[in-house]
Design an enzyme around this catalytic site. Structure first.
Site, PDB file in Angstrom:
ATOM      1  N   SER A   1       0.782  -1.309   0.074  1.00  0.00           N
ATOM      2  CA  SER A   1       0.195  -0.067   0.000  1.00  0.00           C
ATOM      3  C   SER A   1       0.503   1.056   0.071  1.00  0.00           C
ATOM      4  O   SER A   1       2.337   1.199  -0.149  1.00  0.00           O
ATOM      5  CB  SER A   1      -1.132  -0.108   1.702  1.00  0.00           C
ATOM      6  OG  SER A   1       0.157   0.590   2.172  1.00  0.00           O
ATOM      7  N   LYS A   2       0.056   2.366   0.177  1.00  0.00           N
ATOM      8  CA  LYS A   2       0.392   3.699  -0.279  1.00  0.00           C
ATOM      9  C   LYS A   2       1.790   3.951   1.329  1.00  0.00           C
ATOM     10  O   LYS A   2       2.741   4.243   0.795  1.00  0.00           O
ATOM     11  CB  LYS A   2       0.081   4.895  -0.305  1.00  0.00           C
ATOM     12  CG  LYS A   2      -0.791   4.868  -1.758  1.00  0.00           C
ATOM     13  CD  LYS A   2      -0.317   6.251  -2.250  1.00  0.00           C
ATOM     14  CE  LYS A   2      -0.606   6.430  -3.419  1.00  0.00           C
ATOM     15  NZ  LYS A   2      -2.138   5.823  -3.897  1.00  0.00           N
ATOM     16  N   ARG A   3       1.546   3.346   2.012  1.00  0.00           N
ATOM     17  CA  ARG A   3       2.447   2.684   3.421  1.00  0.00           C
ATOM     18  C   ARG A   3       3.505   2.839   2.874  1.00  0.00           C
ATOM     19  O   ARG A   3       4.865   3.117   3.336  1.00  0.00           O
ATOM     20  CB  ARG A   3       1.751   2.238   4.497  1.00  0.00           C
ATOM     21  CG  ARG A   3       1.606   2.783   5.900  1.00  0.00           C
ATOM     22  CD  ARG A   3       0.640   1.908   6.442  1.00  0.00           C
ATOM     23  NE  ARG A   3       0.270   0.524   6.048  1.00  0.00           N
ATOM     24  CZ  ARG A   3       1.097  -0.251   6.801  1.00  0.00           C
ATOM     25  NH1 ARG A   3       2.237  -0.503   7.312  1.00  0.00           N
ATOM     26  NH2 ARG A   3       0.494  -1.787   5.820  1.00  0.00           N
ATOM     27  N   HIS A   4       3.757   1.597   1.888  1.00  0.00           N
ATOM     28  CA  HIS A   4       4.776   1.142   1.673  1.00  0.00           C
ATOM     29  C   HIS A   4       6.043   1.998   0.275  1.00  0.00           C
ATOM     30  O   HIS A   4       7.014   2.000   0.132  1.00  0.00           O
ATOM     31  CB  HIS A   4       5.163  -0.494   1.108  1.00  0.00           C
ATOM     32  CG  HIS A   4       4.352  -1.262   2.504  1.00  0.00           C
ATOM     33  ND1 HIS A   4       3.130  -1.468   2.145  1.00  0.00           N
ATOM     34  CD2 HIS A   4       5.035  -1.911   2.993  1.00  0.00           C
ATOM     35  CE1 HIS A   4       2.888  -2.447   3.331  1.00  0.00           C
ATOM     36  NE2 HIS A   4       4.278  -2.621   3.555  1.00  0.00           N
ATOM     37  N   GLY A   5       5.221   3.119  -0.082  1.00  0.00           N
ATOM     38  CA  GLY A   5       6.049   3.884  -0.900  1.00  0.00           C
ATOM     39  C   GLY A   5       4.824   3.896  -1.899  1.00  0.00           C
ATOM     40  O   GLY A   5       3.964   3.768  -2.403  1.00  0.00           O
TER      41      GLY A   5
END
Ligand code: GLU
Length: 460
Positions: free
Chosen positions: A234-238
């Site tokens: 997800s966006k959290r990972h980049g």
């Protein structure tokens, strides 16, 4: 068997790396088998589909070099075909109109969930010939629905859990599970290779294929892409959109190579593969069922490898767009030299402006940075004066890295850093940069001396 695969994205968001990876596997599988790979835009969700997303998907696939065969198909252009099939199902009593409101269905679902039943709707209005409402499949199936997944082996479903699943909002507004079955069959798709999040849709599609007497494709469900912490990417990972990777200065060939290893393994250590090699070697047998980890550090490494392989002229072309500050014509020739200096250690093109700005404008830095180990201001100043005096004696055609290195090292003391560190900082204004000789070669004699003078001035 004639192999034909497809990527069937919905234009409801930017091209996601998960979709790009699915496209890539379909592409590699088709090309490995001398088959066809097509692009079908699943734009039946009118509210959520947008032209800009289709444009992005198309541009992203092209940029990656995942080339499809023939024209793009859009589901919105095939409404008549779906209508024909829907009418057949309705006429044969295999589909019906459901009169229940969304509120009623929500209520039913809530109760089922509360009672720990998996939510489904088995309609009490199956026999009525209503002519309006949601069109549903009359699901009387009793026998277990089975299919052999090429990656996961035999998968079974209890058909009762599916209920009378929906097919279309009306005759001209088909829904995914129905439209996909009509399309895959009429387009003669041999293999449906897609994300594992679609496994639960597969029994519905199989029941529809059987009801319509259509050929069932071979299914292969790819593992999810996970972040380093093993949760769904997800966006959290980049970045999750292909366009973000492009904007960050990843090369398409590097991303292509990297994505090929997201769930497929070649069975040996090698990691760098050309497109040709991937087409030659790809097989579904070597696709794993377990989640594939998206390792950003590995992508950076791989991108660096591709950057180093690029011919300098091409790299300069690719890099131009990353510089936000204006580069004058006279500076342009310098750009090539500067990029040549950075090529051996660059990870992505977006690093270039920051790494190289001191070639294009006077460096700004803190005088503290000039200090090597325990040197005081006076010794730093003397060191810079020595550097300047060496440089002043160099002929203009002697401004090569090799010659400068020879001259400076001859004059350096036991601790070379005392001469070279303040010099390098004076030239670059940076803690990390290419070496002073490379920099001086690019800057030329006059500019180098000006920068050394500026550093001396700061120490006064
Ligand atoms: N439009 C679907 C999606 O984007 C396609 C799924 C499939 O490949 O069947 O998820």
């Amino acid at each position: 068997m004639r192999v034909k695969t497809r990527i069937a994205p919905s234009p409801t968001g930017y091209l996601h790396v998960g979709t790009a990876r699915t496209a890539l596997f379909n592409y590699l599988f088709a090309k490995h088998n001398s088959g066809e790979f097509i692009l079908r835009i699943e734009d039946t969700d009118i509210e959520r589909s947008e032209a800009k997303f289709e444009d992005d998907i198309v541009a992203g696939l092209k940029w990656l070099g995942i080339n499809w065969d023939g024209e793009i198909t859009r589901q919105s252009e095939r409404i008549d075909i779906y209508e024909t099939y829907l009418k057949t199902l309705l006429a044969d009593g295999m589909a019906f109109y459901c009169p229940h409101s969304q509120a009623e269905l929500d209520e039913e679902r809530k109760k089922q969930v509360a009672n720990k039943f998996s939510p489904q709707h088995t309609c009490d209005a199956r026999g009525k010939k209503l002519g309006k409402g949601l069109i549903r499949f009359k699901n009387d199936t009793e026998k277990t629905v089975k299919f052999k997944d090429e990656i996961r082996g035999e998968i079974e479903f209890d058909p009762a859990l599916l209920g009378d699943f929906s097919l279309a909002k009306d005759l001209r507004t088909p829904l995914y599970n129905f439209a996909v079955v009509v399309d895959d069959a009429t387009m003669e798709i041999s293999h449906v290779i897609r994300g594992e999040d679609h496994i639960s849709n597969t029994p519905k599609q199989i029941l529809l294929e059987e009801a319509l007497g259509l050929q069932q494709p071979i299914f292969a469900h790819l593992p999810l892409i996970l972040g380093k912490d093993r949760s769904k990417l997800s966006k959290r990972h980049g970045a999750t959109s292909v366009i973000d990777y492009k904007n960050e200065g990843y090369l398409p060939d590097a991303l292509f190579n990297f994505m090929a290893l997201l769930g497929w393994n070649p069975g040996r250590e090698q990691e760098i593969f050309s497109k040709k090699e991937l087409i030659k070697e790809f097989s579904i047998d070597r696709v794993q069922g377990a989640g594939a980890i998206f390792d950003m550090t590995k992508l950076d490494w791989m991108n660096g490898e591709y950057i180093r392989k690029k011919p300098l002229k091409e790299l300069v072309e690719l890099s131009k767009g990353f510089f936000q500050f204006p580069i004058s014509n006279s500076q342009f020739s310098m750009l090539e030299k500067v990029i040549a200096l950075e090529q051996p250690r660059l990870k992505k093109l977006s690093e270039l402006p920051e790494k190289t700005d001191s070639f294009f404008k006077e460096p700004e830095y803190d005088a503290e940075l000039l200090k090597w180990k325990q040197m005081d201001n006076l010794t730093i100043k003397n060191s810079l004066e020595t550097a300047k005096s060496i440089l002043q004696l160099v002929a203009e055609n002697g401004m090569t890295k090799e010659n400068l290195e020879k001259l400076f090292l001859a004059k350096a003391g036991k601790d070379r850093g005392e001469l070279l560190w303040p010099l390098r900082v004076a030239l670059s204004g940076k803690k990390f940069s290419p070496g002073p000789f490379e920099i001086m070669e690019v800057l030329g004699k006059d500019k180098s001396i000006l920068r050394i003078n500026a550093a001396i001035f700061m120490l006064k």
